[in-house]
Design an enzyme around this catalytic site. Structure first.
Site, PDB file in Angstrom:
ATOM      1  N   LYS A  18      -2.051  -8.672  -7.375  1.00  0.00           N
ATOM      2  CA  LYS A  18      -3.410  -9.229  -7.295  1.00  0.00           C
ATOM      3  C   LYS A  18      -3.561 -10.450  -8.207  1.00  0.00           C
ATOM      4  O   LYS A  18      -4.188 -11.443  -7.834  1.00  0.00           O
ATOM      5  CB  LYS A  18      -4.428  -8.144  -7.646  1.00  0.00           C
ATOM      6  CG  LYS A  18      -4.477  -7.060  -6.555  1.00  0.00           C
ATOM      7  CD  LYS A  18      -5.222  -5.834  -7.018  1.00  0.00           C
ATOM      8  CE  LYS A  18      -5.341  -4.803  -5.891  1.00  0.00           C
ATOM      9  NZ  LYS A  18      -5.788  -3.490  -6.360  1.00  0.00           N
ATOM     10  N   GLU A  48      -2.475   3.834  -3.331  1.00  0.00           N
ATOM     11  CA  GLU A  48      -1.652   3.458  -2.185  1.00  0.00           C
ATOM     12  C   GLU A  48      -0.963   4.721  -1.654  1.00  0.00           C
ATOM     13  O   GLU A  48      -0.879   5.728  -2.367  1.00  0.00           O
ATOM     14  CB  GLU A  48      -0.589   2.444  -2.612  1.00  0.00           C
ATOM     15  CG  GLU A  48      -1.143   1.177  -3.237  1.00  0.00           C
ATOM     16  CD  GLU A  48      -2.038   0.393  -2.284  1.00  0.00           C
ATOM     17  OE1 GLU A  48      -1.572   0.003  -1.210  1.00  0.00           O
ATOM     18  OE2 GLU A  48      -3.217   0.189  -2.623  1.00  0.00           O
TER      19      GLU A  48
HETATM   20  N1  HSE Z   1      -4.578   1.126  -4.642  1.00  0.00           N
HETATM   21  C1  HSE Z   1      -5.441   0.014  -4.863  1.00  0.00           C
HETATM   22  C2  HSE Z   1      -6.236   0.243  -6.149  1.00  0.00           C
HETATM   23  C3  HSE Z   1      -6.354  -0.142  -3.693  1.00  0.00           C
HETATM   24  O1  HSE Z   1      -6.238   1.382  -6.618  1.00  0.00           O
HETATM   25  O2  HSE Z   1      -6.810  -0.687  -6.672  1.00  0.00           O
HETATM   26  C4  HSE Z   1      -7.186  -1.401  -3.698  1.00  0.00           C
HETATM   27  O3  HSE Z   1      -6.378  -2.547  -3.722  1.00  0.00           O
END
Ligand code: HSE
Length: 381
Positions: free
Chosen positions: A187, A172
């Site tokens: 998630k 991110e």
């Molecule tokens: N920053 C997140 C990851 C991107 O590394 O999984 C995908 O959701």
């Protein structure tokens, strides 16, 4: 279906390029920051998008809760389908957006928000219709998987591994959410909401990999263990559980073969048994491919991942029990009930007796509040 794109970063560029080539879809205006309108298709006013009757769908790939939430509401109120890769937005506002979208008869889909290119939520939503989902989870963050793999297989230190993950576009904009486990937690919240109609927003626990050191790797690797950051969710008689923590797995366990930015998402249905899906969990084209799959799904009549009754609720993590590997200052080793302890000068490395996830996370919080530098990981199969 003309689709406006909100955001033109790593994923936005991929979505725009793919829209131009996808059957039944076409790229619409792209929302960028004021002053960045360096091409005719780039606009800096969301109003222009909302008021454009030729735009039928909006794909939001900006990240963050605001202004994404305001834009999502505006798009849905105007009757436009809304697709997003933004897990922070859906974890915080998914219940409200689901309700609004259903009121307006517009789609609200977010497959890209969990698993990147891996079609996890979509399959989970199908499975929950005909089966009972006993548990779900897996490796859901590409950045930390890339980092752990680089530290363990290539011998990189933590800072080098993070810098590489950032350069490759996996992390991110602010990688704190990745390394702290918050990204994976968001998630698993979405996956629980899809499977159980309950978006857990309280009682959640997450531990990331921000405390792991090259010395930890040098300790557990020769003993036959490999570390992965795993998200775990499920439903028991006492309710829904959802947590994220590092896990030490025996070399040869399936998750140990998940390398680089790959994710491994799994669920276990009462009838289907375990189902495992693997693929790239982060990066421009894998994530954009999931956004495009949702948009194509809308053309086929797909509308929602959350059910009508999906509501926010509390997780209960007191029923999940593991032994933990803990590295902490030697003078604090007595704070945990240990099966075995190894002392090396000022550092102790111990394996705890079985303890609940909530007890381990609470102990770590308490010891860190006293200034202790500590790393812990559940010991898995
Ligand atoms: N920053 C997140 C990851 C991107 O590394 O999984 C995908 O959701």
């Amino acid at each position: 279906m003309k689709t406006a794109v909100l955001g033109f970063g790593t994923v936005g560029v991929g979505v725009y390029e793919m829209l131009a080539k996808a059957r039944g879809l076409e790229p619409g205006p792209v929302l960028v920051r004021p002053g960045k309108e360096d091409a005719p298709y780039k606009v800096s006013s969301m109003e222009a998008i909302v008021n454009d009757p030729s735009v039928e769908a909006v794909a939001e790939v900006m990240g963050g809760i605001e202004p994404a939430y305001t834009y999502a509401c505006a798009a849905l109120k105007a009757g436009k389908h809304f697709v997003t890769s933004n897990k922070a937005l859906v974890a915080a506002k998914g219940v409200e957006l689901n309700r609004l979208a259903r009121e307006k008869g517009a789609a609200f889909l977010f497959s890209a928000a969990c698993g990147g290119g891996v079609p996890f939520l979509h399959n989970l939503a199908l499975a929950r219709e005909s089966d009972s989902i006993l548990s779900l989870g897996g490796i859901l963050n590409g950045t930390t998987n890339y980092m752990l793999d680089a530290m363990q297989r290539l011998g990189l230190d933590y800072a080098e591994a993070l810098a590489d993950a950032q350069r490759l576009g996996y992390a991110e904009a602010d990688p704190t959410a990745d390394v702290s486990g918050l990204d994976a937690l968001r998630k698993i919240m979405l996956a629980c909401a899809v499977a159980y109609d309950l978006l857990p927003t309280e009682g959640l626990l997450h531990e990331g990999i921000d405390s792991i050191t090259a010395a930890d790797v040098r300790h557990f690797q020769p003993r036959g263990y490999s570390c992965r950051l795993l998200a775990s969710g499920g439903r028991t008689e006492s309710g829904v559980y959802a947590y994220v923590e590092p896990v030490l797995l025996r070399e040869g366990a399936p998750a140990c073969s998940v390398l680089q930015n790959y994710n491994m998402a799994r669920y276990e249905g009462r009838n289907s048994g375990p189902i495992v899906l693997m693929g790239q969990g982060a990066g421009r084209y894998p994530t954009a491919s999931a956004v495009l799959r949702d948009l194509s799904g809308i053309l086929r009549g797909e509308r929602y991942l959350f059910s009508t009754g999906c509501a926010a609720g509390k997780a209960d993590n007191s029923g999940s029990v593991h032994c933990y590997y803990v590295r902490l200052p030697a003078d604090l080793a007595g704070e945990l009930e240990a099966e075995s302890t190894e002392l090396a000068g000022p550092v102790a490395r111990l394996v705890t007796k079985p303890m609940s996830v909530s007890a381990m996370h609470e102990t770590a919080r308490r010891l860190r509040a006293r200034g202790a530098a500590l790393f812990f990981a559940a010991i898995g199969g």
